[in-house]
Scaffold this motif. Structure first.
Motif, PDB file in Angstrom:
ATOM      1  N   LEU A 151       0.835  -1.199   0.000  1.00 30.56           N
ATOM      2  CA  LEU A 151       0.000   0.000   0.000  1.00 30.56           C
ATOM      3  C   LEU A 151       0.873   1.253   0.000  1.00 30.56           C
ATOM      4  O   LEU A 151       0.552   2.245  -0.646  1.00 30.56           O
ATOM      5  N   ALA A 152       1.961   1.185   0.746  1.00 25.62           N
ATOM      6  CA  ALA A 152       2.871   2.319   0.785  1.00 25.62           C
ATOM      7  C   ALA A 152       3.491   2.543  -0.582  1.00 25.62           C
ATOM      8  O   ALA A 152       3.605   3.660  -1.074  1.00 25.62           O
ATOM      9  N   LYS A 153       3.831   1.456  -1.197  1.00 26.83           N
ATOM     10  CA  LYS A 153       4.470   1.524  -2.504  1.00 26.83           C
ATOM     11  C   LYS A 153       3.530   2.120  -3.557  1.00 26.83           C
ATOM     12  O   LYS A 153       3.953   2.775  -4.496  1.00 26.83           O
ATOM     13  N   ALA A 154       2.221   1.857  -3.384  1.00 27.70           N
ATOM     14  CA  ALA A 154       1.261   2.284  -4.402  1.00 27.70           C
ATOM     15  C   ALA A 154       0.836   3.739  -4.234  1.00 27.70           C
ATOM     16  O   ALA A 154       0.116   4.259  -5.077  1.00 27.70           O
ATOM     17  N   HIS A 155       1.262   4.386  -3.180  1.00 26.08           N
ATOM     18  CA  HIS A 155       0.854   5.760  -2.913  1.00 26.08           C
ATOM     19  C   HIS A 155       1.110   6.651  -4.133  1.00 26.08           C
ATOM     20  O   HIS A 155       2.189   6.637  -4.694  1.00 26.08           O
ATOM     21  N   ARG A 156       0.109   7.378  -4.527  1.00 23.04           N
ATOM     22  CA  ARG A 156       0.141   8.292  -5.665  1.00 23.04           C
ATOM     23  C   ARG A 156       0.201   7.581  -7.021  1.00 23.04           C
ATOM     24  O   ARG A 156       0.506   8.203  -8.029  1.00 23.04           O
ATOM     25  N   GLY A 157      -0.067   6.306  -7.001  1.00 25.03           N
ATOM     26  CA  GLY A 157      -0.009   5.584  -8.273  1.00 25.03           C
ATOM     27  C   GLY A 157      -1.209   4.667  -8.441  1.00 25.03           C
ATOM     28  O   GLY A 157      -2.324   5.011  -8.069  1.00 25.03           O
ATOM     29  N   PHE A 158      -0.945   3.495  -8.998  1.00 29.57           N
ATOM     30  CA  PHE A 158      -2.008   2.545  -9.286  1.00 29.57           C
ATOM     31  C   PHE A 158      -1.755   1.242  -8.547  1.00 29.57           C
ATOM     32  O   PHE A 158      -0.631   0.796  -8.435  1.00 29.57           O
ATOM     33  N   LEU A 159      -2.826   0.672  -8.052  1.00 32.14           N
ATOM     34  CA  LEU A 159      -2.740  -0.658  -7.471  1.00 32.14           C
ATOM     35  C   LEU A 159      -3.612  -1.553  -8.327  1.00 32.14           C
ATOM     36  O   LEU A 159      -4.823  -1.374  -8.398  1.00 32.14           O
ATOM     37  N   TYR A 160      -2.984  -2.485  -9.001  1.00 32.68           N
ATOM     38  CA  TYR A 160      -3.731  -3.342  -9.917  1.00 32.68           C
ATOM     39  C   TYR A 160      -3.902  -4.731  -9.327  1.00 32.68           C
ATOM     40  O   TYR A 160      -2.936  -5.350  -8.882  1.00 32.68           O
TER      41      TYR A 160
END
Lengths: 361, 561
Positions: A151-160
């Motif tokens: 979740l931290a990694k996906a911040h400001r991006g996309f979680l697919y």
């Protein structure tokens, strides 16, 4: 026995290398260009709209395997302009995030980094998704440290999430909650951490292999149904482009770079325009009428419809939201919110189209 | 090269597939070999002979080992984080053999599939799935089958005679020209005539045609290559039979405009037909049988969803036990420290170290969970003439209503129907409403009442569900008046005995059951059946779908806590 005293002082781990499962994919990996995807216009529209206004709340893609769902989602992420983030921040925070979450962000100069795209694997554990106790620090020195998760990694991006309907329920609940609130709150294993996690959730799945709970569906902003193009010409074109891409990814990417660039500029312009985009009253009335006509539950439908139409208008460079934008986005915004009578076999899309015809024909 | 003489058969096809796969393991993803036995050993021997580097991925591999991660034992011993490289990372360019692929947990399959996607662009590996499944639904995870080119069924190979003319690669695969539009169109048309929605098989087929051309020293792929590609790649994935007319069904129904300028396209039409014919001729016989009876009109491996559930990860915590946190099991820090603290003074002296906390592997404690088994409601529906057609519609409605809730109650639904002289599993255990609706729509009514067969079939479903960790619950909708015996003969007395036997077998196995009497005038047969099955009984002479559903729900005992 009480908690060992060494455990009492919580501190955050130094910025760590990203969890291995997402750091493994090389960043420079040549992805299929977004503009080279044949047909699938509704999916492309929904993805672009959610890129213009991430607050719409994610996209759910229904469809068979091998219809280009993940290809499109991945392509979109690499298409978007890089974000500005604090260099050492494990969450990729912007300067504003740092004001809101002063404790968790790293320090350092602001640097460009690509929009994160996290591909959540089917078997992901809770630990890996929300983050967990950093065992190294805990076992070595007895200090509690937080190791950021996906979740931290996906911040400001996309979680697919491919095959979201096969993901365990508790994980889906958790993801939707975080996606809606924009922050991840970890209260377990003696940790108490709150960090930003704003991302666009993109789910995909085949309804033949398991249904998704209506409550969860409702949380997705847009939903689209993809099918493989049935036209032989389209199918041939797909094969031709895939072969060309496989042969020489770089020159293929170059060939489409201009097209991709166009889309990128369109999205960037749309983002800028969105803030000032006006929604006339009659459009609001249209949205409300349509929702009543199809029997969409709850207010979320109306809000998403309005937001979607607004983002679409911004994307298309219109001055104000017009009825055509509402009509264009309505199937995606409402399809998954209709109250389902299991004994009625009419598809949701058909019901929406009928209502659109009746109202605005 | 006399290609007409190449014998056709599953084993030869598998060997050819293997040869093609080894020419470009990454691009083709892999192959699946179904059915154990000497035929598969032969193929595997060829694989070993080829000299490609082989690695096995055992079923119990954990995430850390597969993808790389923290090496726990080494980390604790050294006091700082030690990373280990994952199998997939270590072995770029390798061929992985996955034994017992049909039992590969979804979680691991999902990871491998993700890596396959990534790998097709950078580095990469190939997969050989060994599928030992017997039942049609017992297949390797569909996410993997989707991403590999070949799916070979060796389960009914009778003779081991092979045409072992070990051809060497005649020319470099890259020297072969790309398929032209006409050839691509023939693949696309064949795929859509066979009802294959995914794009991946088409890409695999195109690649296969080129590789086969390379194998035979042709720089220009020809008809023969396309036929081979259709046979090896497309045929095993068929979801429908091509229309009996030579023209693909799609072209007729959906895009009539496409073929208007037929004058110039006669040759294309011909090529399509040839390719389609090759594919149709190679559809495996059992798949063919299923397709023609209209039963398998669905994703071949679609039922894999949600069947396997992890147990050490989720559920009610029931305490801790010593163990290494691996494969998703969670470390409980407090208990680990509790185990380590008494030994600290001793360990410091022994090791002469001055770390604040010395933890050893045997101190580690992981959490255990208890998981509740999911419930499977098996509807056993009397579709005979005596149970009037209207009642059948109600039963269908009730099944759909149960399914609509299946998600909330985490349960699955299956449907066995009996009529005429047979009982069929119309709907294998599923949570998918879409699938159920289609199965139910095709359910016909009328004929005799083979109640005994229905009960037997339902019992079999219940047993196999139990073996997979489900709690089965049986709902029998009937009037209780069986008139067809278990062997299919129309004898009321024999039928009575057989029903009694089948009912007692269900009781003996302790399957929870409910008998719903749906006859207009409930007689003594229903209660008697319920008694024999040790089931609850419910007479519903006037129910509609919603009432029936409510009654079934009310009579279903709440799940064991």
């Amino acid at each position: 026995m009480t908690l060992p005293s060494v455990l009492r002082n919580t501190r955050l781990a130094k910025p760590l290398p990203m969890p291995h499962c997402c750091a493994r994919k090389p960043k420079h990996m040549a992805r299929f260009p977004f503009s080279a995807i044949v047909a699938q216009d509704e999916m492309k529209q929904a993805l672009l709209v959610s890129a213009v206004d991430p607050a719409i709340g994610g996209v759910m893609v229904f469809g068979d395997r091998g219809t280009g769902k993940s290809t499109a989602a991945r392509a979109l992420a690499s298409l978007l302009p890089p974000i500005l983030a604090i260099q050492n921040c494990p969450y990729g925070c912007s300067a504003e995030d740092k004001e809101r979450f002063p404790d968790v962000c790293g320090t350092g100069p602001i640097r460009k980094r690509p929009v994160p795209f996290v591909d959540l694997p089917l078997g992901a554990t809770e630990d890996r998704v929300i983050g967990s106790l950093d065992l190294e620090t805990a076992l070595r020195s007895g200090e509690k440290a937080f190791e950021p998760g996906l979740l931290a990694k996906a911040h400001r991006g996309f979680l697919y999430i491919d095959e979201i309907n096969l993901l365990e329920d508790y994980l889906v609940d958790l993801l939707l909650d975080v996606a809606a609130s924009g922050e991840n709150v970890v209260e377990r294993e003696g940790l108490s951490v709150r960090h930003p996690a704003k991302f666009v959730l993109i789910g995909s799945g085949n309804p033949e292999e398991g249904e998704l709970r209506p409550q969860l569906l409702d949380r997705f902003g847009l939903s689209v149904e993809v099918r493989t193009p049935t036209e032989i010409d389209d199918r041939v074109e797909i094969m031709r482009r895939c072969a060309a891409q496989e042969r020489d990814p770089e020159s293929f990417a170059e060939e489409w770079a201009a097209e991709d660039e166009k889309i990128l500029r369109k999205v960037a312009r749309g983002k800028k325009k969105l803030a000032t985009m006006q929604v006339p009253d009659e459009i609001l009335a249209d949205c409300a009428e349509l929702c009543i006509a199809v029997g969409a539950d709850g207010l979320r439908g109306e809000l998403t419809l309005m937001r979607g139409a607004k983002a679409l208008a911004a994307l298309n460079g219109a001055k104000a939201v017009r009825r055509e934008h509402v009509i264009a986005i309505a199937p995606s915004a409402l399809r998954h919110r209709l109250r389902r009578d299991v004994l009625d076999e009419t598809g949701s899309t058909a019901r929406i189209e009928r209502a659109l015809g009746d109202l605005f024909g | 090269m006399n290609e007409a003489a190449v014998p056709v058969g599953p084993l030869n096809d598998a060997l050819l597939a293997l040869r093609l796969f080894l020419m470009a393991p990454v691009r083709l993803g892999g192959l699946s070999l179904r059915g154990g036995g000497p035929a598969r050993d032969l193929v595997l021997e060829k694989l070993r002979e080829d000299g490609a580097e082989l690695r096995r991925i055992p079923m119990h591999v954990d995430d850390e080992r597969l993808l790389g991660g923290v090496d726990f034992a080494a980390s604790i011993a050294s006091g700082h984080k030690v990373r280990q490289r994952g199998l997939l990372e270590e072995a770029a360019g390798c061929v992985f053999v996955v034994p017992l692929a049909e039992r590969l947990p979804e979680a691991i399959a999902g990871r491998i599939a993700q890596e396959l996607d990534a790998a097709s662009m950078a580095g990469g590996f190939g997969l050989v799935l060994l599928d030992d499944g017997i039942e049609p639904d017992d297949r390797p995870p569909s996410c993997l089958l989707e991403r590999i080119a070949f799916d070979c069924d060796l389960s009914r190979v009778a003779s081991l005679d092979v045409d072992d003319a070990g051809k060497s690669i005649a020319i470099e695969p890259d020297a072969v020209a790309l398929l032209d539009d006409r050839q691509l169109a023939s693949i696309a048309a064949t795929a859509s005539a066979l009802g294959i929605p995914s794009v991946r098989p088409m890409l695999f087929a195109a690649e296969t045609a080129r590789l086969h051309a390379a194998l035979n020293g042709r720089e220009q792929p020809d008809e023969n290559d396309l036929q081979i590609a259709a046979r090896l790649v497309l045929a095993p994935r068929a979801r429908q039979l091509p229309a009996s007319e030579p023209e693909p069904a799609e072209a007729q129904n959906e895009s009539p405009a496409e073929r208007t300028d037929d004058g110039s396209e006669t040759s294309e039409g011909k090529l399509e037909d040839i390719v389609l014919e090759a594919a149709a001729a190679a559809i495996p016989p059992d798949l063919l049988a299923q397709l023609s009876s209209g039963k398998a009109n669905r994703n071949a491996a679609g039922s894999g969803s949600g069947k396997r559930r992890k147990s050490a990860l989720r559920g009610k915590p029931i305490g801790v036990r010593p163990g290494v946190p691996r494969g998703g099991a969670r470390l409980t820090l407090i208990d680990t420290m509790r185990a380590a603290i008494p030994w600290q003074a001793l360990r410091r002296r022994q090791r002469g170290e001055d770390r604040r906390l010395i933890v050893q592997k045997e101190d580690l404690r992981i959490r255990r969970f208890e998981e509740r088994a999911a419930r499977l409601t098996i509807f056993c529906v009397d579709a005979s003439g005596s149970a009037a057609a209207a009642r059948l519609a109600e039963a269908k409605g009730a099944v759909e209503l149960m399914l609509a809730q299946a998600y909330a109650t985490r349960s699955e639904v299956a449907l066995v129907a009996f009529r005429g002289t047979a009982a069929d599993l119309i709907l294998p255990p599923t949570r998918s409403l879409t699938r159920a609706r289609r199965a139910l729509a095709e359910l016909p009514g009328g004929g005799g009442t083979p109640l005994a067969m229905g009960l037997q079939a339902a019992r079999e479903v219940a047993l196999s569900a139990e073996a997979r960790g489900r709690t089965p619950h049986l709902v029998v909708l009937t009037d209780g008046r069986g008139n067809i015996a278990a062997d299919g003969s129309a004898s009321r007395s024999r039928s009575g005995q057989d029903v009694e036997q089948a009912a007692r077998a269900i009781a003996a196995h302790g399957v929870e059951a409910l008998v719903v009497d749906i006859s207009a005038r409930p007689g003594p047969d229903g209660p008697r059946l319920a008694e024999l099955m040790q089931a609850r009984f419910l007479a519903l002479p006037m129910a509609d779908a919603r009432k029936l559903h409510a009654a079934v729900r009310a009579a279903t005992p709440s799940r064991a806590a």
